[in-house]
Design a protein around this motif. Structure first.
Motif, PDB file in Angstrom:
ATOM      1  N   MET A   1     -10.641 -56.809  73.373  1.00  0.00           N
ATOM      2  CA  MET A   1     -11.682 -55.863  73.027  1.00  0.00           C
ATOM      3  C   MET A   1     -11.098 -54.801  72.108  1.00  0.00           C
ATOM      4  SD  MET A   1     -14.270 -53.818  75.483  1.00  0.00           S
ATOM      5  CE  MET A   1     -13.675 -52.169  75.628  1.00  0.00           C
ATOM      6  N   THR A   2     -11.825 -54.382  71.161  1.00  0.00           N
ATOM      7  CA  THR A   2     -11.409 -53.351  70.227  1.00  0.00           C
ATOM      8  C   THR A   2     -11.304 -52.023  70.965  1.00  0.00           C
ATOM      9  OG1 THR A   2     -12.576 -54.503  68.472  1.00  0.00           O
ATOM     10  CG2 THR A   2     -11.999 -52.215  68.067  1.00  0.00           C
ATOM     11  N   ALA A   3     -10.273 -51.266  70.628  1.00  0.00           N
ATOM     12  CA  ALA A   3     -10.102 -49.960  71.265  1.00  0.00           C
ATOM     13  C   ALA A   3     -11.310 -49.082  70.971  1.00  0.00           C
ATOM     14  CB  ALA A   3      -8.831 -49.293  70.757  1.00  0.00           C
ATOM     15  N   LEU A   4     -11.642 -48.258  71.942  1.00  0.00           N
ATOM     16  CA  LEU A   4     -12.790 -47.358  71.796  1.00  0.00           C
ATOM     17  C   LEU A   4     -12.551 -46.416  70.636  1.00  0.00           C
ATOM     18  CD1 LEU A   4     -15.468 -46.336  72.924  1.00  0.00           C
ATOM     19  CD2 LEU A   4     -14.170 -44.815  74.396  1.00  0.00           C
TER      20      LEU A   4
ATOM     21  N   GLY B   1     -29.324 -58.507  53.731  1.00  0.00           N
ATOM     22  CA  GLY B   1     -28.294 -59.513  53.949  1.00  0.00           C
ATOM     23  C   GLY B   1     -27.050 -58.978  54.630  1.00  0.00           C
ATOM     24  N   LEU B   2     -27.234 -58.026  55.507  1.00  0.00           N
ATOM     25  CA  LEU B   2     -26.109 -57.388  56.186  1.00  0.00           C
ATOM     26  C   LEU B   2     -25.955 -57.987  57.593  1.00  0.00           C
ATOM     27  CD1 LEU B   2     -23.981 -55.294  55.598  1.00  0.00           C
ATOM     28  CD2 LEU B   2     -25.580 -53.526  56.278  1.00  0.00           C
ATOM     29  N   SER B   3     -25.562 -59.241  57.637  1.00  0.00           N
ATOM     30  CA  SER B   3     -25.482 -59.943  58.916  1.00  0.00           C
ATOM     31  C   SER B   3     -24.455 -59.368  59.890  1.00  0.00           C
ATOM     32  CB  SER B   3     -25.255 -61.443  58.700  1.00  0.00           C
ATOM     33  OG  SER B   3     -24.089 -61.672  57.957  1.00  0.00           O
ATOM     34  N   PRO B   4     -23.329 -58.773  59.447  1.00  0.00           N
ATOM     35  CA  PRO B   4     -22.423 -58.184  60.449  1.00  0.00           C
ATOM     36  C   PRO B   4     -23.076 -57.063  61.262  1.00  0.00           C
ATOM     37  CG  PRO B   4     -21.257 -58.491  58.371  1.00  0.00           C
ATOM     38  CD  PRO B   4     -22.716 -58.757  58.104  1.00  0.00           C
ATOM     39  N   VAL B   5     -23.949 -56.275  60.631  1.00  0.00           N
ATOM     40  CA  VAL B   5     -24.651 -55.213  61.370  1.00  0.00           C
ATOM     41  C   VAL B   5     -25.643 -55.838  62.341  1.00  0.00           C
ATOM     42  CG1 VAL B   5     -26.342 -53.330  61.149  1.00  0.00           C
ATOM     43  CG2 VAL B   5     -24.331 -53.397  59.670  1.00  0.00           C
ATOM     44  N   ARG B   6     -26.394 -56.802  61.858  1.00  0.00           N
ATOM     45  CA  ARG B   6     -27.375 -57.484  62.711  1.00  0.00           C
ATOM     46  C   ARG B   6     -26.698 -58.132  63.924  1.00  0.00           C
ATOM     47  NH1 ARG B   6     -32.425 -59.545  62.907  1.00  0.00           N
ATOM     48  NH2 ARG B   6     -32.714 -61.705  63.472  1.00  0.00           N
ATOM     49  N   ALA B   7     -25.499 -58.689  63.706  1.00  0.00           N
ATOM     50  CA  ALA B   7     -24.775 -59.370  64.781  1.00  0.00           C
ATOM     51  C   ALA B   7     -24.364 -58.415  65.904  1.00  0.00           C
ATOM     52  CB  ALA B   7     -23.543 -60.078  64.222  1.00  0.00           C
ATOM     53  N   LEU B   8     -24.284 -57.120  65.608  1.00  0.00           N
ATOM     54  CA  LEU B   8     -23.946 -56.134  66.643  1.00  0.00           C
ATOM     55  C   LEU B   8     -25.182 -55.385  67.142  1.00  0.00           C
ATOM     56  CD1 LEU B   8     -20.696 -54.569  65.132  1.00  0.00           C
ATOM     57  CD2 LEU B   8     -20.907 -56.485  66.717  1.00  0.00           C
ATOM     58  N   ALA B   9     -26.127 -55.114  66.242  1.00  0.00           N
ATOM     59  CA  ALA B   9     -27.306 -54.332  66.624  1.00  0.00           C
ATOM     60  C   ALA B   9     -28.224 -55.114  67.561  1.00  0.00           C
ATOM     61  CB  ALA B   9     -28.070 -53.878  65.378  1.00  0.00           C
ATOM     62  N   ALA B  10     -28.420 -56.407  67.303  1.00  0.00           N
ATOM     63  CA  ALA B  10     -29.348 -57.191  68.135  1.00  0.00           C
ATOM     64  C   ALA B  10     -28.895 -57.280  69.595  1.00  0.00           C
ATOM     65  CB  ALA B  10     -29.562 -58.580  67.525  1.00  0.00           C
ATOM     66  N   PRO B  11     -27.657 -57.685  69.875  1.00  0.00           N
ATOM     67  CA  PRO B  11     -27.273 -57.725  71.294  1.00  0.00           C
ATOM     68  C   PRO B  11     -27.220 -56.344  71.933  1.00  0.00           C
ATOM     69  CG  PRO B  11     -25.417 -58.362  69.901  1.00  0.00           C
ATOM     70  CD  PRO B  11     -26.613 -58.239  69.017  1.00  0.00           C
TER      71      PRO B  11
ATOM     72  N   LEU C   1     -21.071 -48.400  78.987  1.00  0.00           N
ATOM     73  CA  LEU C   1     -21.478 -47.405  77.988  1.00  0.00           C
ATOM     74  C   LEU C   1     -20.411 -47.286  76.903  1.00  0.00           C
ATOM     75  CD1 LEU C   1     -23.484 -45.327  76.979  1.00  0.00           C
ATOM     76  CD2 LEU C   1     -22.494 -43.671  78.557  1.00  0.00           C
ATOM     77  N   GLU C   2     -19.146 -47.346  77.292  1.00  0.00           N
ATOM     78  CA  GLU C   2     -18.066 -47.308  76.300  1.00  0.00           C
ATOM     79  C   GLU C   2     -18.146 -48.509  75.363  1.00  0.00           C
ATOM     80  OE1 GLU C   2     -14.292 -46.944  78.281  1.00  0.00           O
ATOM     81  OE2 GLU C   2     -14.776 -44.951  79.047  1.00  0.00           O
ATOM     82  N   ARG C   3     -18.508 -49.666  75.893  1.00  0.00           N
ATOM     83  CA  ARG C   3     -18.630 -50.868  75.056  1.00  0.00           C
ATOM     84  C   ARG C   3     -19.786 -50.724  74.065  1.00  0.00           C
ATOM     85  NH1 ARG C   3     -18.247 -55.210  79.844  1.00  0.00           N
ATOM     86  NH2 ARG C   3     -18.281 -56.815  78.206  1.00  0.00           N
ATOM     87  N   ILE C   4     -20.870 -50.098  74.493  1.00  0.00           N
ATOM     88  CA  ILE C   4     -21.987 -49.825  73.581  1.00  0.00           C
ATOM     89  C   ILE C   4     -21.547 -48.820  72.528  1.00  0.00           C
ATOM     90  CG2 ILE C   4     -24.290 -48.773  73.416  1.00  0.00           C
ATOM     91  CD1 ILE C   4     -24.339 -51.625  74.530  1.00  0.00           C
ATOM     92  N   GLU C   5     -20.778 -47.808  72.931  1.00  0.00           N
ATOM     93  CA  GLU C   5     -20.280 -46.826  71.974  1.00  0.00           C
ATOM     94  C   GLU C   5     -19.395 -47.479  70.918  1.00  0.00           C
ATOM     95  OE1 GLU C   5     -18.601 -44.055  74.851  1.00  0.00           O
ATOM     96  OE2 GLU C   5     -20.137 -42.601  74.284  1.00  0.00           O
TER      97      GLU C   5
ATOM     98  N   VAL D   1     -15.767 -57.617  68.808  1.00  0.00           N
ATOM     99  CA  VAL D   1     -16.874 -56.768  69.269  1.00  0.00           C
ATOM    100  C   VAL D   1     -18.096 -57.648  69.538  1.00  0.00           C
ATOM    101  CG1 VAL D   1     -18.365 -54.790  68.730  1.00  0.00           C
ATOM    102  CG2 VAL D   1     -15.965 -54.776  68.021  1.00  0.00           C
ATOM    103  N   GLU D   2     -18.356 -58.622  68.662  1.00  0.00           N
ATOM    104  CA  GLU D   2     -19.483 -59.546  68.865  1.00  0.00           C
ATOM    105  C   GLU D   2     -19.333 -60.308  70.181  1.00  0.00           C
ATOM    106  OE1 GLU D   2     -20.427 -62.156  65.562  1.00  0.00           O
ATOM    107  OE2 GLU D   2     -19.879 -60.574  64.134  1.00  0.00           O
ATOM    108  N   ALA D   3     -18.133 -60.823  70.450  1.00  0.00           N
ATOM    109  CA  ALA D   3     -17.901 -61.586  71.688  1.00  0.00           C
ATOM    110  C   ALA D   3     -18.069 -60.694  72.916  1.00  0.00           C
ATOM    111  CB  ALA D   3     -16.503 -62.201  71.660  1.00  0.00           C
ATOM    112  N   ASP D   4     -17.568 -59.467  72.835  1.00  0.00           N
ATOM    113  CA  ASP D   4     -17.703 -58.538  73.953  1.00  0.00           C
ATOM    114  C   ASP D   4     -19.180 -58.227  74.214  1.00  0.00           C
ATOM    115  OD1 ASP D   4     -16.595 -56.788  75.998  1.00  0.00           O
ATOM    116  OD2 ASP D   4     -17.279 -55.150  74.708  1.00  0.00           O
ATOM    117  N   LEU D   5     -19.940 -58.006  73.146  1.00  0.00           N
ATOM    118  CA  LEU D   5     -21.374 -57.730  73.316  1.00  0.00           C
ATOM    119  C   LEU D   5     -22.114 -58.933  73.876  1.00  0.00           C
ATOM    120  CD1 LEU D   5     -22.296 -55.642  70.158  1.00  0.00           C
ATOM    121  CD2 LEU D   5     -22.213 -54.854  72.525  1.00  0.00           C
ATOM    122  N   ALA D   6     -21.735 -60.138  73.457  1.00  0.00           N
ATOM    123  CA  ALA D   6     -22.384 -61.346  73.980  1.00  0.00           C
ATOM    124  C   ALA D   6     -22.174 -61.452  75.490  1.00  0.00           C
ATOM    125  CB  ALA D   6     -21.856 -62.591  73.266  1.00  0.00           C
ATOM    126  N   ALA D   7     -20.960 -61.159  75.945  1.00  0.00           N
ATOM    127  CA  ALA D   7     -20.672 -61.192  77.384  1.00  0.00           C
ATOM    128  C   ALA D   7     -21.462 -60.110  78.119  1.00  0.00           C
ATOM    129  CB  ALA D   7     -19.172 -61.018  77.624  1.00  0.00           C
TER     130      ALA D   7
END
Length: 191
Positions: free
Chosen positions: A1-4, A88-98, A118-122, A147-153
Motif C-alpha cells: 500500500m502506498t504510504a499515506l 480520457g483520464l482513466s487513472p482518475v476514474r480508476a480511483l474515484a469510482a471505487p 478512512l486513511e485509505r480513502i485519504e 492504490v487501485e488494488a487497495d481500493l478494490a479490496a
C-alpha cells in the motif's frame, strides 16, 4: 500500500496563464494526445472545485469520524468519475469510482468508517488530487496500481458489510440510509 500522503492542495496553475507568449490554439497537448481547449478548461475548473470539496469534506469527516461519509465528498467523486471519462483520464476514474462505491456502502451500512479505512480513502483522494494537478499542467498522470488494488479490496469489504443483515439493525430508521439510497438511485440513473 502506498504510504499515506497528506491531503494538501498543490497549486494548479492553468498553463494558458503562465505561457502568455504562446498563441492560443483550439487544442491542448496532454502528454502525446490532444484535447479540445474548451473541454480542457472546463475540466480543469471543475477538477479544482472537486479537489477543494474533497479536501474540505475529508477534513470535516476526520474531525467527526463516527458519522456517515459526507454527501459532498460522494458527489465530488461521482462527478470526477463522469468528467474524467470525457477527457480520457482513466487513472482518475480508476480511483474515484471505487472510492465513491466504498463511501456509498459505508453510508448504507450505518457503520462508522474505521480510522484505517478512512486513511485509505485519504490516500486515494490525495492521489486523485495529484493526478488532477498533473493533468491541469498538461502532463498525463500515471496509473497507481497499488492504490487501485487497495481500493478494490476495500470496496469488496464494504460491499460485504453493507449487504449483511446485521447492518440493517444499525440502519433502521436512519435518515442517512434514505439519503444514501437517493444518491445511489441518482447515480444508477446516470450510469
Amino acid at each position: 500500500m502506498t504510504a499515506l500522503q497528506p491531503v494538501s492542495q498543490p497549486v494548479l496553475e492553468h498553463p494558458a496563464a503562465t505561457q502568455a507568449s504562446e498563441p492560443e490554439s483550439d487544442e491542448v497537448l496532454i502528454g502525446e494526445r490532444t484535447l479540445n481547449r474548451s473541454l480542457f478548461d472546463i475540466f480543469v475548473a471543475e477538477a479544482k472545485a472537486a479537489r477543494t470539496t474533497m479536501t474540505t469534506a475529508l477534513g470535516q469527516w476526520r474531525d467527526a469520524p463516527d458519522g456517515p461519509a459526507p454527501q459532498n465528498l460522494i458527489r465530488a467523486l461521482h462527478s470526477l468519475v463522469g468528467t474524467s471519462r470525457h477527457v480520457g483520464l482513466s487513472p482518475v476514474r480508476a480511483l474515484a469510482a471505487p472510492s465513491e462505491h466504498i463511501l456509498l456502502a459505508q453510508v448504507a451500512s450505518g457503520l462508522p468508517m474505521p480510522a484505517g479505512d478512512l486513511e485509505r480513502i485519504e490516500v486515494a483522494v490525495s492521489t486523485i488530487g495529484r493526478m488532477l494537478v498533473a493533468f491541469g499542467n498538461r502532463q498525463e498522470p500515471q496509473t497507481e496500481p497499488e492504490v487501485e488494488a487497495d481500493l478494490a479490496a476495500l470496496e469488496r469489504q464494504w460491499a460485504d458489510l453493507a449487504a449483511r443483515p446485521s447492518t440493517s439493525i444499525a440502519r433502521a430508521g436512519s435518515d442517512d440510509e434514505a439519503e444514501a439510497s437517493g444518491v445511489a438511485e441518482a447515480i444508477d440513473a446516470v450510469e
